[in-house]
Design an enzyme around this catalytic site. Structure first.
Site, short mmCIF file in Angstrom:
data_model
loop_
_atom_site.label_atom_id
_atom_site.label_comp_id
_atom_site.label_asym_id
_atom_site.label_seq_id
_atom_site.Cartn_x
_atom_site.Cartn_y
_atom_site.Cartn_z
CG HIS A 1 9.00 127.21 57.07
ND1 HIS A 1 9.99 126.88 56.17
CD2 HIS A 1 9.63 127.42 58.25
CE1 HIS A 1 11.15 126.87 56.80
NE2 HIS A 1 10.96 127.20 58.05
CG ASP B 1 5.26 122.02 56.13
OD1 ASP B 1 5.82 121.18 56.86
OD2 ASP B 1 5.72 123.15 55.93
CD GLN C 1 6.93 124.03 63.92
OE1 GLN C 1 6.85 123.50 65.04
NE2 GLN C 1 8.04 124.58 63.48
CE LYS D 1 11.06 122.35 62.06
NZ LYS D 1 11.68 123.59 62.51
CB CYS E 1 11.40 130.45 57.80
SG CYS E 1 13.06 130.19 58.41
C1 PLP Z 1 6.02 124.69 59.05
C2 PLP Z 1 7.45 124.37 58.71
N1 PLP Z 1 7.75 123.87 57.50
C3 PLP Z 1 9.00 123.55 57.17
C4 PLP Z 1 10.05 123.72 58.04
C5 PLP Z 1 11.44 123.36 57.59
O1 PLP Z 1 11.97 122.34 58.34
P1 PLP Z 1 13.51 121.92 58.19
O2 PLP Z 1 14.31 123.15 58.40
O3 PLP Z 1 13.72 120.91 59.25
O4 PLP Z 1 13.69 121.36 56.82
C6 PLP Z 1 9.80 124.24 59.30
C7 PLP Z 1 10.92 124.49 60.22
O5 PLP Z 1 10.99 125.49 60.89
C8 PLP Z 1 8.46 124.57 59.64
O6 PLP Z 1 8.18 125.08 60.84
#
Ligand code: PLP
Lengths: 412, 150
Positions: free
Chosen positions: A125, A202, A205, A228, A366
């Site tokens: 992401h 990270d 998910q 999430k 993203c």
């Molecule tokens: C794998 C991953 N990393 C980071 C993020 C970023 O999360 P946030 O927008 O809550 O900061 C997301 C959100 O879609 C994600 O799926």
């Protein structure tokens, strides 16, 4: 024990307050990877701060402030327990995953030098790529990638190939947000440690869908968002091993993170984790997040995984039976189904499904390097969670069956 | 009853036709054109619009790229509407188009085939697809003005 989504829905005002419908149609919410609904107990936990114990934390000498402090500390302890952290001091509250990733990347910047490698994957992401791009520029470190296999998975074999003696940081999503593949974090961490690299998970998910145990996996840093995983927006966590947090430089400076400062620039930092929490904190959010941790623990991750797998299997079978879908992650490990309808642009599919009350995400989610590998510009993603039912899946499949008629969303 | 409401099938055909057979589609490599790139973080549309102005007239329009059916058809239709038009006439069509998007009364006469987007605001998230070409044109006019002032 099996999870009962119909029973759980009673806990979620997004269903219970609106008779499980939205704009006159049954609400089929399948964008749980983007954000989840919140149970009433989480909302109540946030409101408890606003309605009963509002005071700024860590600066009041009066009993009301003490109550707020106590609740905030307890929230930290609850999150620590949820992740099985050794010490609740290893829990830093953030505003979310993106904040946490930036805090990690800039925090570790002083440890990086020219020629060092930061190992990512092409399916990450933006929030686990762009902070590293910036930090690589500043430190002259190099970004390297684990190659994906033909299924676009990160395999242990390719990971081993990508790790070198120069790798100083490995930062990977334990579950990818486009294809939902999970990696064997514990194994990946031990290999990273063998070459002397720090491992960052990270977990945006994964925390909502799989058990996290930071002592067992031995990750150095783990980052996630509350929203999430049934928690409020605007709150998240960076877990760091104490020995790693000690080496990290704070990203933000200001109130409550310093111990002393003088006019000549002299500054001593507050203790860990407070030094990473500059300014007034999102106390209501922290209380809500802690409640979400408790709620998820009470359901249990075995039941959650089983439920998601059941829904996903049904969805894959349905899409295959429809015959008009290209599925990108048939063998995925979580409740994420990523697909396209032949000859229909992803966004047109999503709008069409929306006109049937089925809410999914379309686009690149993203992860903007991945389309090169999927050989498509965009995809449609349906992501299931605890409150989704078999009927949700069936409505989704029935809507997909006729998605070639996508302009019906505007006419008829 | 206005034409637009009575001819849903026809309007739909216009979108499909322009999506499948985009008009004025192509890329030119010529400095006398202003090139505007329309893309965004939130959608996959990736459309380039190239406009050649001679005094206040739109001498040529070309566009290329990829996007959803709505954004591609919209750009195709816009290119036909404004090709050879005076800037002020193009701005007038844009104004009426925006009124249509906003659900306000508008002048059907000037919109030509762009009337096919009359229902887009049923899916509010897609208005940005239908007006991507017009937003691009507006940017092109601004660029052109900047050029004139150097
Ligand atoms: C794998 C991953 N990393 C980071 C993020 C970023 O999360 P946030 O927008 O809550 O900061 C997301 C959100 O879609 C994600 O799926």
């Amino acid at each position: 024990m099996r999870l009962d989504p119909y029973l759980l829905r009673k806990d979620f005002p997004m269903y219970s307050k609106h008779d499980s419908s939205f704009e006159g149609k049954p609400l089929v919410y399948l964008d749980n990877c983007a954000t989840s609904f919140k149970p009433q107990c989480v909302i109540d936990a946030c409101n408890h701060y606003y309605e009963d114990i509002t005071a700024n934390t860590r600066r009041g000498d009066y009993s009301l402030a003490h109550q707020a402090d106590k609740a905030y500390d307890e929230a930290r302890a609850t999150v620590a327990k949820f992740l099985n952290a050794k010490d609740s001091k290893e829990i830093v509250f953030t505003s979310g995953d993106t904040f946490g990733m930036n805090m990690a990347a800039y925090g570790l910047l002083p440890l990086l030098k020219e020629g060092d490698e930061i190992l990512l994957s092409p399916s990450e992401h933006a929030s686990n790529v762009l902070p590293w791009f910036e930090v690589a520029k500043l430190s002259k470190a190099k970004i390297t990638y684990v190659e994906l296999d033909e299924e676009n998975r990160i395999t242990l074999e390719n990971y081993q190939k990508a790790l070198t003696s120069k790798t100083k940081i490995v930062s990977l999503a334990s579950v990818g947000n486009v294809l939902g593949y999970a990696i064997d974090v514990k194994k990946f961490v031990s290999l990273a440690h063998e070459v002397g690299a720090l491992y960052i998970d990270d977990a945006a998910q994964s925390v909502a869908h799989k058990k996290s145990d930071v002592q067992d996996s031995d990750v150095d840093i783990l980052v996630f968002s509350g929203h999430k995983m049934l928690g409020p927006t605007g709150i998240g966590t960076l877990y760091g091993k104490m020995s790693v947090l000690e080496k990290m430089k704070p990203l933000f400076y200001g109130g409550e993170m310093n111990a002393r400062f003088k006019r000549d620039g002299y500054l001593t930092l507050d203790d860990i984790p407070e030094r990473f929490e500059a300014g007034t904190q999102n106390v209501a959010g922290a209380l809500g997040l802690a409640k979400a941790c408790e709620y998820l623990s009470s359901i249990g991750f075995d039941a959650i995984e089983e439920h998601e797998a059941m829904l996903r299997k049904r969805a894959i079978e349905g899409l295959k039976k429809n015959g008009n879908a290209i599925i990108y992650n048939e063998n995925s490990d979580t409740g994420i189904v990523t697909f396209n309808i032949k000859d229909v642009f992803a966004q047109d599919v999503a709008t069409y499904l929306s006109s049937k009350g089925v809410f999914v995400r379309s686009g690149q989610h993203c992860a903007k390097i991945l389309p090169e590998y999927l050989k498509t510009q965009g995809t449609v993603r349906a992501s299931f969670y605890i409150y989704n039912t078999i009927e949700d899946v069936d409505t989704f499949i029935a809507a997909c069956a006729t998605a070639e008629d996508f302009l019906d969303a505007f006419f008829s | 009853m206005p034409f637009s409401l009575d001819h849903q099938e026809l309007l739909r055909e216009i979108i499909v036709d322009n999506y499948q057979h985009p008009r004025n589609f192509g890329e030119v490599n010529d400095d006398s054109y202003v090139t505007i790139h329309m893309d965004s973080a939130s959608c996959i549309d990736d459309i380039y619009i190239q406009v050649k102005m001679v005094s206040d007239k739109i001498e040529d329009v070309k566009w290329h790229g990829t996007g959803c059916a709505i954004s591609m058809a919209s750009t195709s239709i816009m290119s036909e509407l404004i090709l050879g038009a005076k800037k002020e006439d193009a701005l007038n069509i844009m104004k009426e188009f925006n009124k249509m998007m906003a659900g306000e009364d508008f002048d059907e006469e000037v919109l030509g085939d762009a009337i096919c987007f009359i229902n887009v605001n049923r899916q509010p998230s897609r208005i940005t697809c239908a007006n991507i070409s017009w937003r691009g044109l507006q940017k092109a006019f601004l660029e052109e003005e900047k050029k004139e002032h150097v």
